[in-house]
Design a protein around this motif. Structure first.
Motif, PDB file in Angstrom:
ATOM      1  N   TYR A  35      45.811  33.960  37.175  1.00 52.16           N
ATOM      2  CA  TYR A  35      45.114  33.949  35.886  1.00 52.16           C
ATOM      3  C   TYR A  35      44.675  35.353  35.477  1.00 52.16           C
ATOM      4  O   TYR A  35      44.946  35.818  34.384  1.00 52.16           O
ATOM      5  CB  TYR A  35      43.907  33.017  35.982  1.00 52.16           C
ATOM      6  N   ARG A  36      43.999  36.032  36.405  1.00 56.99           N
ATOM      7  CA  ARG A  36      43.456  37.364  36.088  1.00 56.99           C
ATOM      8  C   ARG A  36      44.573  38.347  35.730  1.00 56.99           C
ATOM      9  O   ARG A  36      44.406  39.204  34.883  1.00 56.99           O
ATOM     10  CB  ARG A  36      42.676  37.922  37.279  1.00 56.99           C
ATOM     11  N   PHE A  39      46.425  36.632  32.171  1.00 56.63           N
ATOM     12  CA  PHE A  39      45.737  36.068  31.012  1.00 56.63           C
ATOM     13  C   PHE A  39      45.987  36.855  29.717  1.00 56.63           C
ATOM     14  O   PHE A  39      46.357  36.288  28.693  1.00 56.63           O
ATOM     15  CB  PHE A  39      44.232  35.969  31.268  1.00 56.63           C
ATOM     16  N   LYS A  53      43.350  31.811  17.994  1.00 61.84           N
ATOM     17  CA  LYS A  53      42.875  32.122  19.330  1.00 61.84           C
ATOM     18  C   LYS A  53      42.335  30.912  20.088  1.00 61.84           C
ATOM     19  O   LYS A  53      42.686  30.690  21.253  1.00 61.84           O
ATOM     20  CB  LYS A  53      41.808  33.197  19.248  1.00 61.84           C
ATOM     21  N   LYS A  57      43.771  29.484  23.554  1.00 64.86           N
ATOM     22  CA  LYS A  57      42.941  29.452  24.770  1.00 64.86           C
ATOM     23  C   LYS A  57      42.898  28.039  25.351  1.00 64.86           C
ATOM     24  O   LYS A  57      42.923  27.863  26.574  1.00 64.86           O
ATOM     25  CB  LYS A  57      41.535  29.978  24.477  1.00 64.86           C
TER      26      LYS A  57
ATOM     27  N   ILE B  63      41.857  40.918  21.595  1.00 61.15           N
ATOM     28  CA  ILE B  63      41.473  40.189  22.803  1.00 61.15           C
ATOM     29  C   ILE B  63      40.191  40.832  23.318  1.00 61.15           C
ATOM     30  O   ILE B  63      40.154  42.030  23.571  1.00 61.15           O
ATOM     31  CB  ILE B  63      42.579  40.274  23.870  1.00 61.15           C
ATOM     32  N   LEU B  64      39.159  40.041  23.423  1.00 64.28           N
ATOM     33  CA  LEU B  64      37.884  40.590  23.877  1.00 64.28           C
ATOM     34  C   LEU B  64      37.843  40.608  25.396  1.00 64.28           C
ATOM     35  O   LEU B  64      38.522  39.839  26.067  1.00 64.28           O
ATOM     36  CB  LEU B  64      36.721  39.755  23.340  1.00 64.28           C
ATOM     37  N   ASP B  67      36.922  37.321  27.013  1.00 65.88           N
ATOM     38  CA  ASP B  67      37.787  36.158  26.785  1.00 65.88           C
ATOM     39  C   ASP B  67      38.259  35.570  28.108  1.00 65.88           C
ATOM     40  O   ASP B  67      38.170  34.377  28.343  1.00 65.88           O
ATOM     41  CB  ASP B  67      39.020  36.554  25.955  1.00 65.88           C
ATOM     42  N   ALA B  68      38.747  36.451  28.969  1.00 68.23           N
ATOM     43  CA  ALA B  68      39.309  36.000  30.243  1.00 68.23           C
ATOM     44  C   ALA B  68      38.229  35.359  31.107  1.00 68.23           C
ATOM     45  O   ALA B  68      38.441  34.285  31.673  1.00 68.23           O
ATOM     46  CB  ALA B  68      39.958  37.168  30.972  1.00 68.23           C
ATOM     47  N   ASP B  69      37.068  36.011  31.214  1.00 67.23           N
ATOM     48  CA  ASP B  69      35.996  35.497  32.076  1.00 67.23           C
ATOM     49  C   ASP B  69      35.487  34.146  31.601  1.00 67.23           C
ATOM     50  O   ASP B  69      35.331  33.222  32.387  1.00 67.23           O
ATOM     51  CB  ASP B  69      34.824  36.484  32.112  1.00 67.23           C
ATOM     52  N   GLU B  70      35.257  34.065  30.306  1.00 69.00           N
ATOM     53  CA  GLU B  70      34.741  32.811  29.733  1.00 69.00           C
ATOM     54  C   GLU B  70      35.651  31.637  30.068  1.00 69.00           C
ATOM     55  O   GLU B  70      35.205  30.599  30.546  1.00 69.00           O
ATOM     56  CB  GLU B  70      34.683  32.929  28.206  1.00 69.00           C
ATOM     57  N   LEU B  71      36.931  31.850  29.812  1.00 70.74           N
ATOM     58  CA  LEU B  71      37.873  30.749  30.002  1.00 70.74           C
ATOM     59  C   LEU B  71      38.024  30.424  31.484  1.00 70.74           C
ATOM     60  O   LEU B  71      38.146  29.257  31.863  1.00 70.74           O
ATOM     61  CB  LEU B  71      39.237  31.095  29.385  1.00 70.74           C
ATOM     62  N   TRP B  72      37.977  31.461  32.320  1.00 71.66           N
ATOM     63  CA  TRP B  72      38.113  31.199  33.761  1.00 71.66           C
ATOM     64  C   TRP B  72      36.957  30.316  34.248  1.00 71.66           C
ATOM     65  O   TRP B  72      37.157  29.412  35.048  1.00 71.66           O
ATOM     66  CB  TRP B  72      38.184  32.482  34.577  1.00 71.66           C
TER      67      TRP B  72
END
Lengths: 203, 366
Positions: A35-36, A39, A53, A57, B63-64, B67-72
């Motif tokens: 994921y990291r 993403f 978006k 998501k 892309i903020l 974004d990645a952290d929130e969704l994770w």
């Protein structure tokens, strides 16, 4: 020998494929690792197909939950990114019918909020390009049908080979070329209007 | 290939044309100059194709960072509610947790409500994921990581807890199957001139051929070097190490001195405190590889060895009351059996009673 003292800590900067192996073994850090690493690429790719978006998501979330749920049946892959692009594109294609996507025309007014990215060595020839040509192509791409938009992303922005496109879209090489040809044809129509306009105004 | 009737679309999609426009070489310049000389009518078409290629652009949506952290966060939360679909086992995985759970359930009596069952499931998954999270820790800052990678060799460690077996593919194509309670450590992607692994516990190595980088396993005092072979190293207790060769050829050497032997397939080296020399023996393939086939294999094992094996295999603690007879030996094969079945089997031949409470086992010799 430069052994680290605390051998409990794994300073593993695993790549996507190594994380994939962990994921297949049911290890949550494999899922997180994949994921990291991917993403941002996934979100960018997804939004180039459907520029919503929150919707993208959601699709990414469901995709990763499915990866977790079915991790035991995941195939081995030597290119996780490609595999996930394919999975995401299929999901978007399936789910997009369920949501209402605002028409592009309404959004064009907000275009100034976006910036353009040139996938190729655009800096070299910056002086030659007209901003309107760039913009026209970008808008043209967003107006393409789903699969045509996808093939353009693959060929011109993700730099996939025709063979990889063929695998990812599940169609043969001939069809990949035909699809790409149609996409370029549509873009050409879009662009030639502006070129005619330019040549007239120069005169 | 004839390109004289190319359209704009064909040019845009032509790899050689793309190269010429985007990354011209002398060779491609020559080719396309020549082409234009022969097909002067194509000039307009080529100009348009070139413009399109050079200006190909897409909207880049913002892309903020979070974004990645929130969704994770959301994904990670939801994984807890997911029970992974039943697997056809490609890796060796002994489901000891499930066995323990089953025992727990029956301890509670037959009337376990559904809710409670789910609770156990969720708890087990939580424990599982937490322990896994502890196993492998990634630095959260990738930039820093890359910086480090270029300066100091980066060590990777895999530790398999008791009760679980795991396999591992290495970047060079080699495969390692790790037994329960085993740890390997190596430099990520290896060094230029060697592939060195440090092992504690037991593992089967299937080594990919690479004559420029010998593959070495260091276990306690022994170093095993191979060029492309399959061998098993057992070094749970570093004072009792066994190396068994299945295919190819390996050299076993003491780390400290120069004593070394070459093993041929079917040969094994055992080194114990009592017999510190390197002596070759024949071995029984079934016995050595049993653990990779989900099989516990006791070959005339004493009680201590047997119970240690079980503790490690199922991830349990065994308490022994009353001493077993000193000359007690056990021989047997248990393929893919639950803890309860194995203990039941042993209890007849070894004469003991046992109770299982979670991961605590009590053995009472009669």
């Amino acid at each position: 020998m430069n052994l680290q003292k605390n051998s409990q800590v794994i300073p593993a900067s695993l790549d996507a494929e190594e994380n994939w192996v962990l994921l297949k073994e049911g290890r949550i850090e494999g899922l997180e690792g994949v994921y990291r690493l991917i993403f941002n690429d996934l979100l960018r790719f997804g939004m180039s197909l459907v520029p919503e978006k929150d919707f993208i998501k959601d699709c990414i979330q469901d995709l990763f939950l499915d990866l977790w749920k079915y991790h035991k049946n995941l195939m081995s892959t030597d290119n996780v990114k490609l595999y996930l692009f394919k999975a995401l594109s299929n999901r978007i294609n399936k789910e997009k019918k369920k949501i209402k996507i605002p028409t592009k025309d309404a959004e064009w007014k907000e275009l100034e909020n976006f910036y353009f990215v040139h996938s190729m060595e655009a800096e070299l020839i910056k002086q030659q390009q007209t901003d309107s040509m760039v913009k026209k192509l970008a808008i043209g791409i967003e107006k393409l049908p789903f699969r045509q938009r996808e093939i353009i992303q693959y060929l011109f922005f993700e730099n996939l080979t025709y063979e990889q496109c063929s695998l990812n879209l599940g169609i043969n090489l001939r069809s990949v070329y035909t699809l790409a040809w149609k996409a370029i044809n549509n873009l050409k129509k879009h662009v030639t209007l502006i070129l005619m306009f330019l040549s007239i105004s120069i005169r | 290939m004839d390109k004289s009737d190319y359209t704009v679309e064909d040019f845009v999609l032509d790899k050689e044309f793309q190269m010429w426009v985007l990354m011209p070489t002398n060779q491609s310049r020559l080719f396309w100059d020549n082409y234009l000389a022969q097909n002067p009518g194509k000039l307009a078409v080529i100009e348009l194709a070139r413009e399109m290629l050079l200006n190909m652009a897409r909207f880049e949506h913002q892309i903020l960072e979070n974004d990645a952290d929130e969704l994770w966060e959301i994904i990670h939360q939801k994984t807890h509610d997911i029970v992974p679909e039943k697997q056809e086992s490609t890796r060796i995985f002994l489901n000891s947790k499930a066995a323990i759970q089953q025992t727990k359930k029956s301890d509670l009596g037959g009337n376990v409500s559904l809710g409670l069952g789910n609770l156990f499931r969720i708890a087990a998954i939580l424990v599982f994921s937490l322990s896994l999270a502890l196993l492998a820790y990634r630095y959260s800052n990738p930039d820093q990581q890359e910086l480090m990678a270029s300066e100091v060799p980066e060590w990777v460690e895999y530790k398999v807890p008791k009760g679980i077996k795991s396999s591992l593919s290495l970047s060079d194509g080699s495969k390692i199957t790790l037994n329960s309670g085993s740890t390997v450590r190596y430099i990520k992607n290896f060094e230029k001139d060697k592939r060195e692994m440090f092992l504690q516990g037991e593992a089967l190595f299937e080594v990919a051929k690479d004559s420029l980088r010998p593959f070495t396993v260091v276990s306690g005092e022994l170093k095993t070097t191979a060029l492309g072979t399959v061998f098993n190293v057992r070094a749970f207790d570093l004072s009792a190490i066994r190396i068994a060769l299945l295919e190819g050829k390996v050299e076993v050497k003491k780390v400290e001195d120069s004593e070394k032997v070459i093993l041929k397939p079917g040969e094994t080296i055992k080194m114990t405190k009592a017999h510190p020399g390197l002596v070759k023996e024949k071995f029984n393939v079934d016995e050595v590889l049993a653990w990779t086939q989900k099989t516990i294999y006791f070959n005339y094992a004493d009680a201590n060895t047997a119970f240690q094996t079980i503790e490690n295999w199922y991830g349990v603690n065994i308490q022994i009351h009353n001493k077993p007879k000193e000359n007690l030996r056990v021989t047997g094969k248990y393929k893919d059996q639950t803890l309860k079945n194995v203990l039941e089997g042993l209890s007849y031949s070894m004469h003991f009673d046992f109770t299982i409470r979670g991961d605590q086992i009590t053995i009472n010799f009669r």
